[in-house]
Design an enzyme around this catalytic site. Structure first.
Site, mmCIF file in Angstrom:
data_model
loop_
_atom_site.group_PDB
_atom_site.id
_atom_site.type_symbol
_atom_site.label_atom_id
_atom_site.label_comp_id
_atom_site.label_asym_id
_atom_site.label_seq_id
_atom_site.Cartn_x
_atom_site.Cartn_y
_atom_site.Cartn_z
ATOM 1 N N CYS A 404 8.991 -3.995 4.604
ATOM 2 C CA CYS A 404 7.655 -4.472 5.257
ATOM 3 C C CYS A 404 7.813 -5.922 5.806
ATOM 4 O O CYS A 404 8.397 -6.068 7.049
ATOM 5 C CB CYS A 404 6.694 -4.473 4.260
ATOM 6 S SG CYS A 404 4.772 -4.196 4.883
ATOM 7 N N HIS A 534 6.981 1.146 2.411
ATOM 8 C CA HIS A 534 7.314 0.592 1.426
ATOM 9 C C HIS A 534 8.025 1.958 0.466
ATOM 10 O O HIS A 534 7.309 2.843 -0.167
ATOM 11 C CB HIS A 534 6.104 0.186 0.400
ATOM 12 C CG HIS A 534 5.691 -0.957 0.816
ATOM 13 N ND1 HIS A 534 6.289 -2.438 0.300
ATOM 14 C CD2 HIS A 534 4.729 -1.332 1.710
ATOM 15 C CE1 HIS A 534 5.486 -3.326 0.850
ATOM 16 N NE2 HIS A 534 4.643 -2.777 1.822
ATOM 17 N N GLU A 536 9.743 2.128 -2.010
ATOM 18 C CA GLU A 536 9.943 1.947 -3.369
ATOM 19 C C GLU A 536 8.547 2.950 -4.264
ATOM 20 O O GLU A 536 8.829 3.155 -5.460
ATOM 21 C CB GLU A 536 9.798 0.564 -3.914
ATOM 22 C CG GLU A 536 8.570 -0.129 -3.513
ATOM 23 C CD GLU A 536 8.571 -0.904 -2.089
ATOM 24 O OE1 GLU A 536 9.244 -0.530 -1.343
ATOM 25 O OE2 GLU A 536 7.855 -1.822 -1.960
HETATM 26 N N1 GLN Z 1 2.055 -9.398 5.659
HETATM 27 C C1 GLN Z 1 2.669 -8.322 6.246
HETATM 28 C C2 GLN Z 1 1.744 -7.407 7.007
HETATM 29 O O1 GLN Z 1 0.373 -7.175 6.755
HETATM 30 C C3 GLN Z 1 3.689 -7.414 5.526
HETATM 31 C C4 GLN Z 1 2.981 -6.557 4.501
HETATM 32 C C5 GLN Z 1 3.726 -6.224 3.272
HETATM 33 O O2 GLN Z 1 4.838 -6.716 3.011
HETATM 34 N N2 GLN Z 1 3.282 -5.337 2.553
HETATM 35 O O3 GLN Z 1 2.137 -6.709 8.090
#
Ligand code: GLN
Length: 582
Positions: A404, A534, A536
């Site tokens: 992310c 994500h 995970e």
């Molecule tokens: N802050 C970033 C976004 O909102 C990444 C979010 C995250 O890592 N879950 O896109």
């Protein structure tokens, strides 16, 4: 429907979630279908607006629910898919009752905590417990209800009262309570007083635990068990010791050894439930695999060192699912995971002058690691350190996995140092950046921050001519699309894709409309992968998440071997040799 309430006394944070999940797993091993509900007595509607350093990782479900990390434990241990309603908070239940009041559902009545709120809690639990959560698509037999915090907290009082009433509502053969307590060791002696007090508190609230699970650093001595049984008016069999063990995967074994299954059988009259032969066999298989895996772990000595370069490293629970996915992957590679925590801000130039020791220590850790992982995160702090770590991994070259924010960081680094866009940045990190290679997603709400990100399970389509991809070889080339869970507000800016691609950054996966960048990967690098999702959240002990597995395998220098192994496992599967994912 049978209910198992797992409550806590003395202090929180002593592993109630693992005990709840392990209890559920044991029930699954006898073929029962198990669901789980977590009650969090805080005012937030969900965990989505809380900093991970406050309450641990925010776990994300298929349906986009941003929930407590214990739901991740349940999904992993029970191999189930839960929904946002499986997490009840004070905020959610009050909102539900207040909405009903405004609609006029209680017309003419004074709406009160007892009976209206407590009834609403019971109705909610009874409704959600019945939702199918596994591949049988059938109603579960048992629902574990874990109550956050400790009995006696002001916040949890309405929930405790609701549980007292639920026991009467469903009948005592259908309700079992496990109270998790702490047995501290003072001057070498196991002290039972806090447990006695905790049991007094819970009885005072009208509940009567059937089992007392005692957390202790050492195995409970017989004298300790006897003393707790005597003072708490239970039989010694009802006192279960849960001492510190090599890993949380050992806890189900520890509970089973102490006869937890037969105790639950007796109290909940489980023999009255008819269980299909196929589920009994599957349960036994799960148990065999779980035991084999846990004990084989004890014979693994070679390590793989991963540097986790993040900003919430002060609380390791902030990255719980990330750690679990790395553990699952290391197990699959038969390596011991050596995880080093690096505060990304320590890698920044400013630290080299303000605190050179920290700066050098952090860089030493990055430089000596076998692989570098930059996980998700929000806000500016520490992000320049992450860019520096991504640069090290790309140029050295060392395996890199960006999750992310970690993918967005890799794109920024590439834009600056390969495409020559010196001031490339993200709108999130600097609102005035002249070259926003990462921008705010147009459809996202800018005013309301609760539950408004791009959330939950969404497809990623592999792009044409990406058969060379190492990540794809793990997902299996036959899959042209994969589903993973998301949680973000920002995205790679489509205006820069051409330049990035021409310079060699491959966007191998995009969303189903081809607009949103989901996966980056570099050719001619041992492993340089960034994912906007994500992965995970979907990792399992025997089915590690693919981006993590590839990353750990590459870090251990055994990617080819693992890819081979996956292929032969798949052909075994095709030959009808089944494996249960736990
Ligand atoms: N802050 C970033 C976004 O909102 C990444 C979010 C995250 O890592 N879950 O896109």
């Amino acid at each position: 429907m049978k209910y198992i309430l797992v409550s806590g006394g003395v202090i929180s944070g002593i592993g109630k979630g693992v005990i709840a999940s392990s209890t559920g797993l044991l029930l699954k091993t006898i073929g029962l279908k198990v669901s789980a509900i977590k009650v969090d007595p805080y005012m937030n509607i969900d965990a989505g607006t809380m900093a991970p350093t406050e309450h641990g990782e925010v776990f994300v479900l298929d349906d986009g629910g941003e929930v407590d990390l214990d739901l991740g434990n349940y999904e992993r241990y029970l191999n189930v898919t839960l929904s946002k309603d499986n997490n009840i908070t004070t905020g959610k239940i009050y909102q539900h009752v207040i909405e009903r009041e405004r609609r006029g559902d209680y017309l003419g009545k004074t709406v009160q905590i007892v009976p209206h709120l407590t009834s609403a809690i019971q109705d909610w639990v009874e409704r959600v417990a019945r939702i199918p959560v596994d591949d049988t698509n059938e109603e579960p037999d048992v629902c574990i209800i874990e109550l956050g915090g400790t009995v006696g907290d002001i916040e949890s009082a309405p929930f405790i009262e609701a549980m007292r009433q639920l026991r009467r509502r469903v009948g005592k053969d259908n309700f079992l309570q496990i109270h998790v307590s702490l047995v501290p060791i003072v001057g070498g002696e196991q002290k039972t007083k806090p447990t006695q007090q905790a049991i007094r508190d819970v009885r005072f609230a009208g509940l009567s635990p059937d089992l007392i699970a005692c957390r202790c650093s050492r195995a409970l001595e017989k004298a300790t068990t006897d003393k707790i049984a005597m003072f708490c008016q239970v039989e010694p069999e009802q006192v279960v010791g849960v001492h510190d063990v090599a890993s949380t995967y050992h806890v189900p074994l520890l509970l089973e050894k102490q006869g937890l299954v037969s105790l639950m059988r007796d109290i909940l009259k489980l023999d009255g439930i008819s269980i299909p032969q196929s589920l009994i066999a599957r349960g036994q298989d799960t148990w065999r695999q779980w035991r084999a895996l846990t004990t084989s772990q004890e014979r693994i000595f070679e390590t793989v060192t991963i540097a986790l370069v993040g900003k919430y490293v002060s609380l390791h629970d902030s990255y719980l699912s990330v750690i679990k996915s790395l553990e699952h992957s290391a197990m699959a590679c038969r390596k011991k995971l050596n995880l080093v925590w690096v505060d990304s801000s320590h890698l920044e130039k400013a630290t080299s002058t303000s605190n050179p020791e920290l700066y050098h220590k952090a860089w030493h850790e990055v430089c000596t690691a076998d692989g570098i992982l930059v996980p998700g995160g929000f806000g500016h702090r520490g992000t320049e350190g992450m860019v520096a770590a991504a640069n090290w991994a790309r140029t050295k070259p060392k395996p890199y996995l960006g999750i992310c924010l970690g993918m967005q960081i890799a794109v920024i680094e590439f834009a600056r140092n390969v495409c020559g866009i010196a001031d490339a940045g993200s709108i999130e990190l600097d609102a005035n950046t002249p070259d926003p290679v990462v921008k705010y997603m147009p459809e996202i709400d800018k005013v309301n921050l609760g539950g408004t990100m791009r959330l939950g399970l969404r497809p990623t389509i592999f792009q044409p001519d990406t058969e060379w991809s190492k990540l794809r070889s793990l997902y299996g080339l036959e899959h042209t699309s994969i589903d993973e869970r998301h949680r973000h507000r920002y995205e790679v800016n489509p205006d820069y894709i051409d330049r990035l691609e021409k310079a060699g950054l491959n966007f191998i996966g995009k969303d189903d409309r081809g607009e949103r960048m989901e996966i980056i990967e570099l050719k001619n690098h041992p492993w340089y992968v960034g994912v906007q999702f994500h992965p995970e959240y979907l990792s399992r002990v025997l089915a590690p998440s693919k981006p993590y597995l590839g990353f750990v395998a590459a870090s251990a220098g055994m990617l080819d071997e693992i890819v081979q192994q996956m292929r032969s496992q798949e052909s075994e599967l095709a030959d009808g040799i089944s494996r249960v994912a736990i």
